[in-house]
Design an enzyme around this catalytic site. Sequence first.
Site, PDB file in Angstrom:
ATOM      1  N   LYS A  60      43.166 -47.220  10.208  1.00  0.00           N
ATOM      2  CA  LYS A  60      44.468 -46.728   9.761  1.00  0.00           C
ATOM      3  C   LYS A  60      45.522 -47.239  10.728  1.00  0.00           C
ATOM      4  CE  LYS A  60      47.236 -43.436  10.274  1.00  0.00           C
ATOM      5  NZ  LYS A  60      48.456 -44.259  10.186  1.00  0.00           N
TER       6      LYS A  60
ATOM      7  N   GLY B 262      47.292 -43.815  20.897  1.00  0.00           N
ATOM      8  CA  GLY B 262      48.568 -43.272  20.439  1.00  0.00           C
ATOM      9  C   GLY B 262      49.082 -42.219  21.396  1.00  0.00           C
ATOM     10  N   SER B 263      49.881 -41.325  20.879  1.00  0.00           N
ATOM     11  CA  SER B 263      50.572 -40.370  21.750  1.00  0.00           C
ATOM     12  C   SER B 263      49.651 -39.218  22.171  1.00  0.00           C
ATOM     13  CB  SER B 263      51.787 -39.808  21.011  1.00  0.00           C
ATOM     14  OG  SER B 263      51.346 -39.091  19.883  1.00  0.00           O
TER      15      SER B 263
ATOM     16  N   GLY C 189      46.740 -37.173  20.165  1.00  0.00           N
ATOM     17  CA  GLY C 189      45.423 -37.116  20.821  1.00  0.00           C
ATOM     18  C   GLY C 189      44.893 -35.697  20.863  1.00  0.00           C
TER      19      GLY C 189
ATOM     20  N   GLU D 278      42.924 -43.172  23.886  1.00  0.00           N
ATOM     21  CA  GLU D 278      43.798 -43.965  24.762  1.00  0.00           C
ATOM     22  C   GLU D 278      45.212 -43.466  24.539  1.00  0.00           C
ATOM     23  OE1 GLU D 278      42.801 -46.103  26.916  1.00  0.00           O
ATOM     24  OE2 GLU D 278      40.714 -46.180  26.267  1.00  0.00           O
TER      25      GLU D 278
ATOM     26  N   CYS E 115      52.101 -48.644  26.880  1.00  0.00           N
ATOM     27  CA  CYS E 115      51.548 -47.423  27.489  1.00  0.00           C
ATOM     28  C   CYS E 115      51.512 -47.534  28.998  1.00  0.00           C
ATOM     29  CB  CYS E 115      50.152 -47.164  26.942  1.00  0.00           C
ATOM     30  SG  CYS E 115      49.097 -48.601  27.048  1.00  0.00           S
TER      31      CYS E 115
ATOM     32  N   GLU F  67      56.926 -39.471  29.293  1.00  0.00           N
ATOM     33  CA  GLU F  67      56.861 -40.845  28.786  1.00  0.00           C
ATOM     34  C   GLU F  67      58.051 -41.083  27.851  1.00  0.00           C
ATOM     35  OE1 GLU F  67      53.638 -41.886  26.037  1.00  0.00           O
ATOM     36  OE2 GLU F  67      53.431 -43.762  27.142  1.00  0.00           O
TER      37      GLU F  67
HETATM   38  P1  NAD Z   1      51.363 -41.649  17.440  1.00  0.00           P
HETATM   39  O1  NAD Z   1      50.365 -40.740  18.062  1.00  0.00           O
HETATM   40  O2  NAD Z   1      52.541 -41.073  16.804  1.00  0.00           O
HETATM   41  O3  NAD Z   1      50.668 -42.554  16.326  1.00  0.00           O
HETATM   42  C1  NAD Z   1      49.508 -43.298  16.591  1.00  0.00           C
HETATM   43  C2  NAD Z   1      48.676 -43.340  15.338  1.00  0.00           C
HETATM   44  O4  NAD Z   1      48.222 -42.031  15.060  1.00  0.00           O
HETATM   45  C3  NAD Z   1      49.439 -43.806  14.094  1.00  0.00           C
HETATM   46  O5  NAD Z   1      48.583 -44.586  13.295  1.00  0.00           O
HETATM   47  C4  NAD Z   1      49.759 -42.492  13.410  1.00  0.00           C
HETATM   48  O6  NAD Z   1      49.942 -42.596  12.030  1.00  0.00           O
HETATM   49  C5  NAD Z   1      48.533 -41.691  13.729  1.00  0.00           C
HETATM   50  N1  NAD Z   1      48.711 -40.252  13.636  1.00  0.00           N
HETATM   51  C6  NAD Z   1      49.842 -39.529  13.845  1.00  0.00           C
HETATM   52  N2  NAD Z   1      49.604 -38.220  13.631  1.00  0.00           N
HETATM   53  C7  NAD Z   1      48.302 -38.109  13.299  1.00  0.00           C
HETATM   54  C8  NAD Z   1      47.464 -37.029  12.966  1.00  0.00           C
HETATM   55  N3  NAD Z   1      47.914 -35.773  12.920  1.00  0.00           N
HETATM   56  N4  NAD Z   1      46.163 -37.277  12.706  1.00  0.00           N
HETATM   57  C9  NAD Z   1      45.671 -38.524  12.766  1.00  0.00           C
HETATM   58  N5  NAD Z   1      46.430 -39.603  13.035  1.00  0.00           N
HETATM   59  C10 NAD Z   1      47.726 -39.401  13.318  1.00  0.00           C
HETATM   60  O7  NAD Z   1      51.709 -42.676  18.596  1.00  0.00           O
HETATM   61  P2  NAD Z   1      52.784 -43.848  18.495  1.00  0.00           P
HETATM   62  O8  NAD Z   1      54.115 -43.243  18.683  1.00  0.00           O
HETATM   63  O9  NAD Z   1      52.499 -44.689  17.314  1.00  0.00           O
HETATM   64  O10 NAD Z   1      52.377 -44.731  19.760  1.00  0.00           O
HETATM   65  C11 NAD Z   1      52.932 -44.556  20.997  1.00  0.00           C
HETATM   66  C12 NAD Z   1      51.961 -43.857  21.934  1.00  0.00           C
HETATM   67  O11 NAD Z   1      50.766 -44.619  22.048  1.00  0.00           O
HETATM   68  C13 NAD Z   1      52.510 -43.733  23.324  1.00  0.00           C
HETATM   69  O12 NAD Z   1      52.270 -42.454  23.831  1.00  0.00           O
HETATM   70  C14 NAD Z   1      51.710 -44.775  24.097  1.00  0.00           C
HETATM   71  O13 NAD Z   1      51.643 -44.549  25.470  1.00  0.00           O
HETATM   72  C15 NAD Z   1      50.397 -44.732  23.424  1.00  0.00           C
HETATM   73  N6  NAD Z   1      49.633 -45.964  23.661  1.00  0.00           N
HETATM   74  C16 NAD Z   1      48.561 -45.911  24.503  1.00  0.00           C
HETATM   75  C17 NAD Z   1      47.835 -47.063  24.792  1.00  0.00           C
HETATM   76  C18 NAD Z   1      46.653 -47.020  25.728  1.00  0.00           C
HETATM   77  O14 NAD Z   1      45.913 -47.993  25.795  1.00  0.00           O
HETATM   78  N7  NAD Z   1      46.424 -45.932  26.457  1.00  0.00           N
HETATM   79  C19 NAD Z   1      48.192 -48.266  24.199  1.00  0.00           C
HETATM   80  C20 NAD Z   1      49.301 -48.294  23.338  1.00  0.00           C
HETATM   81  C21 NAD Z   1      49.998 -47.127  23.077  1.00  0.00           C
END
Ligand code: NAD
Length: 495
Positions: A190, A243-244, A248, A265, A299, A396
Amino acid sequence: MLKNVFDHPDTKDIPQVLDRLLIDGEWCESASGKRFATLNPATEQVIAEVVEAGAPEIDAAVAAARKALRRGPWAIMTGADRGRILRKLADLMRDRFEELVRLESIDAGKPLAATRRMDLPAAIDCLEYYAGWADKIAGEVIPTRHDALTYVHRVPVGVVAAVVPWNFPLMNAVWKIAPALACGCTIVLKPAELTPLSALWLGQAALEVGLPSGVLNVVPGFGATAGSALVSHPGVDKIAFTGSPQTGQFIMRAAADNVTRIGLELGGKSPSVVFADADIETAVRQTASGAFFNAGQVCSAATRIIVEDPVHDRFVEALAKRANALRLGNPLDTGTTMGPVISERQMERVLGYVEAGRKDGAETVCGGARAGNAGYFVEPTIFAGVAADMRIAKEEIFGPVIAIQRFTDEEEAVDLANGTDYSLAAAVWTDDINRGHRMSKLIDAGTVWVNTYGPTDTRLPWGGMGGQSGIGRDLGRTAIENYTEQKVVWLQTRP
Ligand code: NAD
């Protein structure tokens, strides 16, 4: 198909990406008939209207992945053959490098040069590295106190739900997909709703290189609907998430219901600690690019710079010069060195932090506003005089905003560096190798760079040390362990 809405000479051969869902080897519509738009963040124009997956499509995709896991060519394919498919996928990316670079650049707002230098090579390298692993995933024979042949081998964990963000859409997807495929898993991917196009490209490419139906399913959709249905699905054996931290946490709770394996992550608030004895010019140059690369939406971005007193003013002045030299613009223009942030919401969020920094009393050295009024551009922004308890020092931001703090001794530097809930990455700048080594032990981070900022490599594990940076590791040999499980076989022999 992708709309041709770009008024730019570089877009004439933008690839035609299918805008539907890839489930069980077929491109499908959704039961709801809903679509959502993906925008070019530099122009705010719609690139494509993509079919939106909901719970029924997630069910179908998980069912397809389960079927492919147990039946069909994938279930009996040798590691060598899986490796060949991964290598072909890497070759296809090389052959169609430029079109994929442009697709990713317009969807995610990345300068072409950055996508060429970083996203694509990293994705290709990752596929090739795990192609090499596919036929080398070995177990071992372990003698016991019984008269039996007992061995442990590694079997695929099963169906993997890969949920990825928008900042490095292709690279993050490949970081999950490549090791999972090498191990014989099947996948439901996804992509982020803001950047679904390169994942769809990848789905099409996977079909072209002969990946059997159902092994990789691509289901663009929103987090609260498609994402949530996927991570709560009892048919998923492992959730691989980037993701965020907020998402997580949601995923960790959802995974508890089915006791699903998770890799998280998450975010970062990475410190870059600059000692007075460091090569200041290099520290300035690399920290600036560590902070402003991808408009700070990384990130591991260098968002907190912790500078020793004697070089503080010189460092800040030189850093501001570099920030002011950045050329904001359309990612497709060759002179552009910094693109927009991903969306209007992200721009508002970043500007909200800028406002908070000002209100909390930090000194704005440069930037601090939206750039222009079309596209989601934010000026590269530096705050000095940042106290450890200010929001811009702790949270962040995920935008081009640096918070500078100063220190007088090593102990204070360590306290400041470790002063957040994050633990993803950090850097130390010093000419004293012993100090560099010492600091690398004292700073809580999954990666500590000494006298450099930002490199990652497929061969090295990547991830946080817990807290808001998450748990588990992507990449390296660790990923092979993550996507396999140990299975013990007893072969009872007769005397
Ligand atoms: P996000 O958590 O909003 O979205 C990430 C993914 O999760 C998207 O595909 C989104 O649709 C999905 N998602 C959102 N809500 C969900 C739910 N309730 N259930 C399942 N899936 C869901 O994050 P973002 O804003 O897209 O990305 C930015 C974040 O990602 C930042 O916090 C960044 O630090 C982190 N990030 C971490 C790394 C790493 O390697 N640690 C790498 C890149 C980004």
